[in-house]
Structures are given as C-alpha cells and as structure tokens.
Design a protein around this motif. Structure first.
Motif, PDB file in Angstrom:
ATOM      1  N   GLN A 124     -24.732  16.477   3.098  1.00  0.00           N
ATOM      2  CA  GLN A 124     -25.925  16.249   2.276  1.00  0.00           C
ATOM      3  C   GLN A 124     -26.678  17.540   2.038  1.00  0.00           C
ATOM      4  O   GLN A 124     -27.191  17.763   0.940  1.00  0.00           O
ATOM      5  CB  GLN A 124     -26.816  15.219   2.958  1.00  0.00           C
ATOM      6  CG  GLN A 124     -26.139  13.865   3.027  1.00  0.00           C
ATOM      7  CD  GLN A 124     -26.978  12.832   3.722  1.00  0.00           C
ATOM      8  OE1 GLN A 124     -27.915  13.169   4.435  1.00  0.00           O
ATOM      9  NE2 GLN A 124     -26.641  11.574   3.524  1.00  0.00           N
ATOM     10  N   SER A 125     -26.734  18.381   3.081  1.00  0.00           N
ATOM     11  CA  SER A 125     -27.516  19.589   2.867  1.00  0.00           C
ATOM     12  C   SER A 125     -26.781  20.520   1.905  1.00  0.00           C
ATOM     13  O   SER A 125     -27.408  21.254   1.146  1.00  0.00           O
ATOM     14  CB  SER A 125     -27.865  20.248   4.203  1.00  0.00           C
ATOM     15  OG  SER A 125     -27.076  21.340   4.491  1.00  0.00           O
ATOM     16  N   ALA A 126     -25.448  20.458   1.914  1.00  0.00           N
ATOM     17  CA  ALA A 126     -24.686  21.239   0.942  1.00  0.00           C
ATOM     18  C   ALA A 126     -24.866  20.654  -0.465  1.00  0.00           C
ATOM     19  O   ALA A 126     -25.069  21.381  -1.432  1.00  0.00           O
ATOM     20  CB  ALA A 126     -23.212  21.266   1.317  1.00  0.00           C
ATOM     21  N   ALA A 127     -24.818  19.330  -0.549  1.00  0.00           N
ATOM     22  CA  ALA A 127     -24.983  18.681  -1.849  1.00  0.00           C
ATOM     23  C   ALA A 127     -26.376  18.952  -2.403  1.00  0.00           C
ATOM     24  O   ALA A 127     -26.552  19.151  -3.608  1.00  0.00           O
ATOM     25  CB  ALA A 127     -24.753  17.173  -1.719  1.00  0.00           C
ATOM     26  N   ALA A 128     -27.372  19.001  -1.513  1.00  0.00           N
ATOM     27  CA  ALA A 128     -28.753  19.215  -1.952  1.00  0.00           C
ATOM     28  C   ALA A 128     -28.935  20.590  -2.592  1.00  0.00           C
ATOM     29  O   ALA A 128     -29.868  20.805  -3.352  1.00  0.00           O
ATOM     30  CB  ALA A 128     -29.716  19.050  -0.780  1.00  0.00           C
ATOM     31  N   LEU A 129     -28.037  21.515  -2.260  1.00  0.00           N
ATOM     32  CA  LEU A 129     -28.108  22.838  -2.887  1.00  0.00           C
ATOM     33  C   LEU A 129     -27.443  22.845  -4.259  1.00  0.00           C
ATOM     34  O   LEU A 129     -27.474  23.842  -4.968  1.00  0.00           O
ATOM     35  CB  LEU A 129     -27.420  23.882  -2.008  1.00  0.00           C
ATOM     36  CG  LEU A 129     -28.163  24.316  -0.751  1.00  0.00           C
ATOM     37  CD1 LEU A 129     -27.286  25.246   0.065  1.00  0.00           C
ATOM     38  CD2 LEU A 129     -29.466  25.001  -1.110  1.00  0.00           C
ATOM     39  N   GLY A 130     -26.802  21.729  -4.588  1.00  0.00           N
ATOM     40  CA  GLY A 130     -26.144  21.648  -5.882  1.00  0.00           C
ATOM     41  C   GLY A 130     -24.641  21.856  -5.814  1.00  0.00           C
ATOM     42  O   GLY A 130     -23.971  21.909  -6.844  1.00  0.00           O
ATOM     43  N   LEU A 131     -24.093  22.006  -4.608  1.00  0.00           N
ATOM     44  CA  LEU A 131     -22.642  22.173  -4.492  1.00  0.00           C
ATOM     45  C   LEU A 131     -21.941  20.877  -4.900  1.00  0.00           C
ATOM     46  O   LEU A 131     -22.374  19.786  -4.531  1.00  0.00           O
ATOM     47  CB  LEU A 131     -22.243  22.547  -3.053  1.00  0.00           C
ATOM     48  CG  LEU A 131     -22.218  24.037  -2.726  1.00  0.00           C
ATOM     49  CD1 LEU A 131     -23.627  24.553  -2.540  1.00  0.00           C
ATOM     50  CD2 LEU A 131     -21.404  24.310  -1.480  1.00  0.00           C
ATOM     51  N   ARG A 132     -20.874  21.021  -5.655  1.00  0.00           N
ATOM     52  CA  ARG A 132     -20.096  19.855  -6.046  1.00  0.00           C
ATOM     53  C   ARG A 132     -19.200  19.443  -4.879  1.00  0.00           C
ATOM     54  O   ARG A 132     -18.931  20.261  -3.988  1.00  0.00           O
ATOM     55  CB  ARG A 132     -19.269  20.170  -7.288  1.00  0.00           C
ATOM     56  CG  ARG A 132     -20.113  20.270  -8.556  1.00  0.00           C
ATOM     57  CD  ARG A 132     -19.237  20.463  -9.782  1.00  0.00           C
ATOM     58  NE  ARG A 132     -18.433  21.675  -9.678  1.00  0.00           N
ATOM     59  CZ  ARG A 132     -18.881  22.886 -10.008  1.00  0.00           C
ATOM     60  NH1 ARG A 132     -20.114  23.042 -10.437  1.00  0.00           N
ATOM     61  NH2 ARG A 132     -18.100  23.938  -9.885  1.00  0.00           N
ATOM     62  N   GLN A 135     -16.619  21.787  -3.714  1.00  0.00           N
ATOM     63  CA  GLN A 135     -17.221  22.991  -3.124  1.00  0.00           C
ATOM     64  C   GLN A 135     -17.744  22.709  -1.718  1.00  0.00           C
ATOM     65  O   GLN A 135     -17.658  23.558  -0.837  1.00  0.00           O
ATOM     66  CB  GLN A 135     -18.373  23.487  -4.008  1.00  0.00           C
ATOM     67  CG  GLN A 135     -17.912  24.062  -5.332  1.00  0.00           C
ATOM     68  CD  GLN A 135     -19.099  24.523  -6.172  1.00  0.00           C
ATOM     69  OE1 GLN A 135     -20.095  23.812  -6.283  1.00  0.00           O
ATOM     70  NE2 GLN A 135     -18.983  25.693  -6.763  1.00  0.00           N
ATOM     71  N   HIS A 139     -16.337  25.034   1.106  1.00  0.00           N
ATOM     72  CA  HIS A 139     -17.221  26.051   1.690  1.00  0.00           C
ATOM     73  C   HIS A 139     -17.934  25.609   2.957  1.00  0.00           C
ATOM     74  O   HIS A 139     -18.423  26.440   3.712  1.00  0.00           O
ATOM     75  CB  HIS A 139     -18.272  26.484   0.671  1.00  0.00           C
ATOM     76  CG  HIS A 139     -17.694  27.163  -0.539  1.00  0.00           C
ATOM     77  ND1 HIS A 139     -17.022  28.350  -0.448  1.00  0.00           N
ATOM     78  CD2 HIS A 139     -17.645  26.790  -1.832  1.00  0.00           C
ATOM     79  CE1 HIS A 139     -16.605  28.695  -1.660  1.00  0.00           C
ATOM     80  NE2 HIS A 139     -16.959  27.768  -2.514  1.00  0.00           N
ATOM     81  N   VAL A 140     -18.026  24.302   3.154  1.00  0.00           N
ATOM     82  CA  VAL A 140     -18.810  23.829   4.303  1.00  0.00           C
ATOM     83  C   VAL A 140     -17.961  23.032   5.293  1.00  0.00           C
ATOM     84  O   VAL A 140     -17.928  23.330   6.480  1.00  0.00           O
ATOM     85  CB  VAL A 140     -20.013  22.979   3.818  1.00  0.00           C
ATOM     86  CG1 VAL A 140     -20.761  22.375   4.997  1.00  0.00           C
ATOM     87  CG2 VAL A 140     -20.953  23.842   2.983  1.00  0.00           C
TER      88      VAL A 140
END
Lengths: 225, 281
Positions: A124-132, A135, A139-140
C-alpha cells in the motif's frame, strides 16, 4: 599388532577416488539446485497469484513431491520409467531429474513464503506513491523477498547435498559408494578400515556443508530486515 | 469561475466485504491550503476514509473529486491520482531494503521519471529541512520512530502532491518523539499545504486545523471550527468523546463536563490557549 586400517585411505588412489565420489554428489546436487532456482522462482511467484487453478495445480505438485520420500521418486524414475516407457535413464540423470523436481517444489514454496511474508502495508505504501502493481512487485516486494529467501535457499543446498547419499541405491557411484567399494576390497586385510573410511566421508560432508550452513546463518544476520 | 476544492467528497459510502459499513453519507470539501482534522472514536471509520480517498479501499457509492475531477469509478488512473494525493501511514512503512535516500527517490525516479540528479538535490533539501540531512545513507532500521515518520512525510512530499493525507502519524510513536513529527506538519500547514489529518492528538488538532470533522460510527456527526468543537461541541457523542481526553479534576476543583479542558492522553497539562501546543511536557 593388527593394522588399524587407516592406511587403506592412502593406498593406491583411494583418497582421490573418494574425492571423485564427492564431486559426483556435489555435481548432481548443485546442478539440481541451479535448475530449482530457475524454475522455483516463477513457481513461487505464481503460487502467490490470484489465479485459483494455477495455485491449485502448483499446490498439488508441491504436496505430491513432499509426501513421497526422495528414495521412492528415485526408484520411480530409475526403474519404473524404464519398465513403462522403455526409456533408460542413467542413474545420474534420474537423480538429477528427481532432485530438480524436489528442489523446484521446495524452492517454489520458499519463494511463496518469502513473498507472503511482505506485509500488506508495504504494497500500500508503494501504491500510495503512485507505483503501478508491476513496479510494486519489482521494486518493493521482490527485493525484500530475495533477502528473506537467500538464507533459506542456501539451507536447501545443504539438504540436497546430504540427500544425494540416497542415489547410491540407484547405482550411482558417489562418495558413499566409493567408500563401500574401498571397504569391500579391503575386508580381509583391513577389517577395521570401515571406521576410517566412514569417518573420512563424514569429514568430507562436514567440510562441504558446514561452511554453507554458516554462510546461511551469516546471510540471515546480515540481511535481517 | 470559482476554483474547485482540492478534495470534494459526496455521499461516500464504504462497505467491507463482510458487510460492515465503515462509512456512510460522508460529504465534505477541503479547499486549497486548508487543514482539516478528522477525529472520532477508534473504529469510527477515520482511517478508512483516508484510504478511500487514496483508492486503497473501493467505495460502494458516492463520489470523490480531486481538483474538480471525479476519481472514483472505473478507469481511474490511480497511479496518476496518487501522485497528487500523498498518504503517510501510522507505521511509517518505509521500504526496509532501501536507504533513506532510496526511499525518497523511488517514487520520483520510477513513477515520475525525474532526473536523478535533480531528484537527489530535492531529497537532500527536504531531509535538511526536517533535520535529517546526515541520515540520507542510513537504512530505516537505523532510525528512531520519529525520524522514520519524518522521512515518510517527506517521501510523500517528493511527489509534490496537491494534498497530504496523514493517518494517525503519531499513534505509534513514543511520546517524546511526537513533537518532532508534529512540528514538521505545523510547518507544512504554515506554508499552505493542503492537508487532511486523522489524529488522536486533540491539542494538535485544535492548534493546526481550520476545521474539525467528528466522525462517529461511519458518519459525520459534527463539522465545525476547532474553537467551537473543543469548547462547545454540539452533539452528545462529541461531548462524550472529548471527555475521554479530559481527566477528572482533583477533589475540590470542579469543572463542567462541557467545558472540560482538552488534553492529550499522555499529558496532564491543560491547554489554556487554543493556539498553544502543550504536548507531553
């Protein structure tokens, strides 16, 4: 005074032959591990997919391989396959296939476990940055999974090396078989040679597996997240 | 033409798959540079509200608009929208495998395709602003909770969002670290950052917010100015809620419940001035 039997080790090419046998064990274990890593990674990723059927098929594969003793698998591929299909595999090849099948299943499950261990909030925190989603995976999730996975995979290598001692039963001349040959050859002249030969084999396994398992421990400490 | 609000929610309803209605008939707006604090009892739906605005939870009906454009409904380019809506979590959720700098750069480099040198300059400037210039090469596990949360805030700022959502960002912190994080937020508010803040720090909410939204059982029970909310709440539920933060006066001192001094959970100091922050002294 009767001979202790230790001299048998240094007779002729016995020590070299033992090392050759060890090499056979290692070669099979490491090749199977290489195959397992290559096939186990995508398998583990697929096991975390949302696709029910894919998950079911892989789960059945994993459980089937797990419930069968490796020895049974070896016999199936070495004897039964020939009986049924007429294909005649060498002991080495049968061993390699069995170990690769087993390793892929175990590796897949380790990968699945490592990916599942990533907390939902990381996604979620990756998605909240706009990562698809891809990604986020790339990346995570996968880099973090790899850290959890590495020590476990290294442990699997030692398990595989140890389990290669079974392949003597399908006629592969590995370190244990060489040892038995040396013992048999010297049964009358040096009845106590068995002690020394097995002690040497023990030492050889130890010398190979101990550093690997220490490496796993070190990795576990170093990559502790 | 009037400028549309940064955020506008209209009759938002959110229901979890298990049937629990987390939010119902939620309507409000957040104007540019406005700071809105959402307060309410645990489990009232405050955090769910922020997660809906960011698209992490789907809503069943109603609309959410960002800058006048509706972002709920099929076909929303969430990757684009989320760059405009920064979200900071209670438990920081930094990426443990990346350094502080790596955490800050991931979004700009991978999502916005920013030039690395530029993004790095920006990251270091932001780190400097929150007093962490020397921690760029450290890993999150080497930081304290307060430091992690400051990094998490500027990680969201790296994307230059139009609005920042803060989800109980001090709830996991040791009391002595709360201040350093809230100071950063206060500074952002002073610079005109639009923010929607879910918090349990009542004195902080009072000091920073232009407006308080009190949510109870998934609905907005009260929406008013901090002054009004904390001194004369209109609803019984709000009064009960605020009383949770007030301690019984010692014998001999009597205060009426409605005018009870608002205090933080850890604090025993009363806030006399609505603009003063008296946290954890």
């Amino acid at each position: 005074m009767p001979a202790s039997g230790i001299e048998v080790l240094f007779e002729g090419r016995n020590l070299v032959r033992l090392l050759g046998g060890l090499w056979t064990s290692l070669w099979i274990a490491l090749s199977a591990m290489a195959v397992s890593v290559v096939l186990g990674l995508p398998m583990g990723v697929l096991m975390t997919s949302r696709h029910r059927l894919v998950k079911l098929v892989l789960r059945i594969y994993l459980e089937a391989i797990r419930v069968l003793p490796q020895l049974v698998l070896l016999f199936v591929f070495y004897f039964d396959l020939t009986l049924v299909t007429g294909v005649n595999l060498s002991g080495e090849l049968a061993a390699l296939i069995v170990f690769a099948l087993w390793g892929t299943a175990e590796m897949g499950d380790l990968v699945r476990g490592a990916i599942s261990a990533i907390p939902r909030h990381q996604y979620q925190s990756a998605a909240a940055l706009g990562l698809r989603p891809t990604q986020v995976q790339f990346h995570v999730v996968l880099p973090q999974s790899a850290r959890r996975l590495l020590p476990l995979a290294v442990n699997l290598v030692t398990r595989m090396i140890k389990t290669t001692s079974l392949i003597v039963l399908i006629g592969v001349v590995e370190v244990l078989k060489v040892g038995q040959q040396i013992i048999d050859r010297n049964r009358f002249d040096f009845p106590d040679a068995a002690l020394w030969v097995y002690a040497t084999i023990f030492l050889l396994y130890f010398l190979v597996c101990f550093p690997i398992s220490r490496l796993a421990q070190a990795l576990e400490r170093k990559l502790d997240l | 033409m009037t400028v549309p609000p940064v955020l506008r929610l209209e009759a938002v309803r959110q229901q979890y798959p298990n049937g629990l209605v987390a939010l119902d008939r939620i309507s409000f707006e957040v104007a540019k540079s406005e700071v809105v604090a959402v307060v309410g009892p645990s489990g009232c739906g405050k955090s769910t509200l922020l997660r809906c605005v960011n698209g992490l939870e789907p809503i069943q009906s109603g609309t959410i608009a960002l800058d006048g454009a509706i972002i709920t409904g099929p076909g929303t380019a969430w990757s684009k929208v989320r760059q405009q809506i920064g979200l900071v979590f209670q438990n920081y959720e930094l990426f443990p495998h990346l350094t502080v700098l790596g955490n800050l750069l991931l979004g700009p480099l991978k999502v916005q395709r920013a030039a690395k040198a530029e993004a790095q300059v920006k990251a270091l400037a932001l780190l400097d602003r929150v007093g962490l210039a020397d921690r760029a090469r450290d890993y999150p596990r080497q930081l304290s909770g307060g430091q992690k949360q400051r990094v998490a805030i500027i990680r969201a700022l790296m994307m230059e969002p139009q609005v920042l959502l803060l989800d109980e960002i001090t709830a996991s912190l040791d009391p002595e670290m709360v201040r350093e994080v809230l100071d950063v937020v206060l500074e952002l508010a002073g610079e005109g950052m639009t923010m929607l803040i879910v918090t349990h720090e009542m004195s902080f909410a009072r000091a920073i917010a232009d407006r308080i939204i009190f949510i109870d059982a998934g609905r907005i029970a009260e929406q008013t100015t901090p002054e009004q909310f904390f001194t004369a709440p209109q609803t019984e539920r709000a009064r009960q809620f605020l009383n949770l933060f007030a301690f019984a006066p010692p014998p001999g001192h009597h205060e009426t419940a409605g005018a009870a001094a608002v205090q933080t959970e850890e604090s025993s100091a009363t806030t006399s001035d609505s603009n003063s922050l008296e946290l954890h002294e």
